[in-house]
Structure formats: structure tokens, C-alpha cells
Design an enzyme around this catalytic site. Structure first.
Site, PDB file in Angstrom:
ATOM      1  N   CYS A  18      20.727  11.041  52.529  1.00  0.00           N
ATOM      2  CA  CYS A  18      21.212  10.040  53.485  1.00  0.00           C
ATOM      3  C   CYS A  18      20.378  10.147  54.775  1.00  0.00           C
ATOM      4  O   CYS A  18      19.179   9.896  54.737  1.00  0.00           O
ATOM      5  CB  CYS A  18      22.710  10.244  53.722  1.00  0.00           C
ATOM      6  SG  CYS A  18      23.481   9.072  54.850  1.00  0.00           S
ATOM      7  N   ASP A  73      23.698   0.688  46.332  1.00  0.00           N
ATOM      8  CA  ASP A  73      23.835   1.202  47.696  1.00  0.00           C
ATOM      9  C   ASP A  73      23.889   0.033  48.663  1.00  0.00           C
ATOM     10  O   ASP A  73      22.879  -0.619  48.929  1.00  0.00           O
ATOM     11  CB  ASP A  73      22.654   2.114  48.013  1.00  0.00           C
ATOM     12  CG  ASP A  73      22.811   2.874  49.323  1.00  0.00           C
ATOM     13  OD1 ASP A  73      23.586   2.425  50.178  1.00  0.00           O
ATOM     14  OD2 ASP A  73      22.155   3.920  49.476  1.00  0.00           O
ATOM     15  N   HIS A  97      25.463   4.720  47.040  1.00  0.00           N
ATOM     16  CA  HIS A  97      25.036   5.680  48.060  1.00  0.00           C
ATOM     17  C   HIS A  97      25.730   7.020  47.834  1.00  0.00           C
ATOM     18  O   HIS A  97      26.866   7.089  47.378  1.00  0.00           O
ATOM     19  CB  HIS A  97      25.372   5.150  49.448  1.00  0.00           C
ATOM     20  CG  HIS A  97      24.758   5.933  50.560  1.00  0.00           C
ATOM     21  ND1 HIS A  97      23.405   5.889  50.839  1.00  0.00           N
ATOM     22  CD2 HIS A  97      25.294   6.798  51.455  1.00  0.00           C
ATOM     23  CE1 HIS A  97      23.140   6.682  51.866  1.00  0.00           C
ATOM     24  NE2 HIS A  97      24.275   7.257  52.252  1.00  0.00           N
TER      25      HIS A  97
END
Length: 269
Positions: free
Chosen positions: A148, A205, A237
Site C-alpha cells: 500500500c 482495487d 486492495h
């Protein structure tokens, strides 16, 4: 003084209470725990894991999500240590505050994450590399991986430090607005990138549109880094984060295997 709440290596972020999927890697055969690095007068906590009693180890920097180095990231460091690496996971938000204490993600991003300058992050990672070189690590075999927020850092640090042999970026932001703290994004440095980075991304995502992946591929094509992408069609994600509902065990395991292979392929093993 360093806030000891940021050095526990246990527990999870308040914003993401763990699910039943949490993977736990033991410390048998490892030296694992927290160290402090002094960087421009600031004590930066770093979770370190490595095979016990070994030296000349390949080095991997493990860069956290926006939640900082909690138990999941510490566990990832131990996973690398079990594979023979000296793994270092620094608390890169130590100057901004303790992300584990904030349950609201927009507040966390506004008050802590966005306040960490890219230059500061790079300097802390440089300090990690210097420490590794003096403490059993072979920085001629230097890799970096991140998740991330840490995926974005992986691309940027690979551009910043040509000593990095290879990187693996997990669903990190690739493009966006810049400011005085975040002065560039991966798409901006891609044409001059020389370090091969493997990007592991997810078609579902909603925070990282696939058109930015395509933009990144086009920018990389202007250079010669040898970077590649894998886009998982069914993943969203944070599909590697086993403590979160987003976890996708199949794609997480595939990504982990690809990470180890990528590092071996590029001399980080």
C-alpha cells in the site's frame, strides 16, 4: 525519546481489527526484535529479524502500510528471515505520531501519513541500509518490498538508491498530485528508474485504477529498468494482508512466491 507504543511489534492498527486469517511466524532460529537507529537526532524504531548467528546476509527493507509497523509487518519481516534474509521494517511515521492509536483512516492519512516527507522516508531507509552493512548484512544484495503506502515507497526508494538490486511493490499508489512533502510519484520517476521492480496489483482495487497501472507501464517503457507487473484479476486492495477481510490466500501466496523468485533472479538472495 521514542514512544514505546510504536515499538511493541504486537497488536494491530485500531483502524483494522484482525480477522481469523492471521498468519503467525515464530522466532525459532531467529534474532528478532526492535532496535533504534539515530537519524539526525531522532530515534527511529526498526523491527529487525534475521537468522540467528549468521552474517553476510542478503538485506530486505520491509515497508509498512499506512498503519505503521504492527504485528503483520513484523511477521512479514520474520517470514523473510526464515528465508535467510536480514529484514528491517522501520517505523517511518515516528516523527508524525503513532498510527496504531488512530481508528479513523481519513484522520490517519491527514494527520500522520501525508505529513511524512518523501525525503525524510528516504533518509531513514538510507540509515537502515547503513546499519545493515555494519551488522551482518550484505548490502550488495539489497532488496525492498512494501505494501500500500509502502508499495509507493518501494518504487521511489528504488529510484533514490541505485544500490537497491530489486524491489517488489504491492498495490502501491502510482500517480497523483504532488506537494512540498510528496514531491513525485512512481510514474514520475519511472523513465529514469534503473532498478527492476515487480509490481503486484489488483484488478478490483478501487483505490488504484488500472489506468494508472497502464500509465506506469508506458512510463517504464521509456527507460530500461526491466520492471514488470502482475495484475490479479480477482483480488482487491491489500490482498496480502492476512489480518484483513481483503486477504486473498491464493493470490497472496502467488505474490509471495513471485517476490522470492524476483529477488533470487536479481541477486537479492
Amino acid at each position: 525519546m521514542t514512544d514505546n507504543s510504536q515499538k511493541s511489534g504486537t497488536g494491530f492498527a485500531a483502524a483494522t481489527p484482525p480477522t481469523a486469517n492471521v498468519i503467525t511466524t515464530d522466532t525459532e532460529g531467529l534474532t528478532a526484535g526492535w532496535i533504534d537507529l539515530a537519524v539526525n537526532g531522532q530515534a527511529v524504531p526498526v523491527y529487525r529479524a534475521q537468522p540467528e548467528g549468521k552474517s553476510d546476509l542478503p538485506v530486505v527493507l520491509v515497508i509498512s502500510e499506512i498503519f505503521g509497523v504492527h504485528e503483520h509487518i513484523a511477521d512479514v519481516a520474520r517470514r523473510f528471515a526464515k528465508q535467510g534474509y536480514l529484514a528491517l521494517a522501520p517505523q517511518l511515521f515516528v516523527r508524525q505520531g503513532d498510527p496504531s492509536a488512530i481508528a479513523d483512516i481519513p484522520t490517519l492519512f491527514r494527520d500522520i501519513v501525508s505529513q511524512a516527507p518523501d525525503a525524510q522516508v528516504n533518509g531513514d531507509l538510507d540509515a537502515c541500509v547503513a546499519w545493515a552493512a555494519q551488522n551482518g548484512g550484505n548490502v550488495d544484495k539489497l532488496g525492498i518490498t512494501g505494501f500500500c503506502w509502502g508499495g509507493r515507497v518501494t518504487w521511489l526508494y528504488s529510484s533514490h538508491n541505485p544500490q537497491v538490486k530489486a524491489g517488489v511493490a504491492w498495490y502501491g499508489r502510482l500517480a497523483g498530485d504532488t506537494n512540498d512533502k510528496q514531491t513525485s510519484h512512481p510514474v514520475d520517476v519511472a523513465p529514469t528508474l534503473r532498478v527492476p521492480v515487480l509490481g503486484l496489483y489488483a484488478a478490483q482495487d478501487t483505490g488504484i485504477p488500472l489506468d494508472t497501472v497502464e500509465r506506469m507501464k508506458a512510463a517504464l517503457a521509456q527507460g530500461s529498468s526491466g520492471s514488470e507487473f502482475v495484475v490479479y484479476p480477482d483480488a482487491g486492495h491489500a490482498f496480502y494482508a492476512d489480518y484483513r477481510p481483503s486477504y486473498n490466500a491464493r493470490d497472496a501466496q502467488d505474490g509471495w512466491n513471485r517476490t522470492l523468485d524476483w529477488f533470487r533472479q536479481h541477486g537479492v538472495a
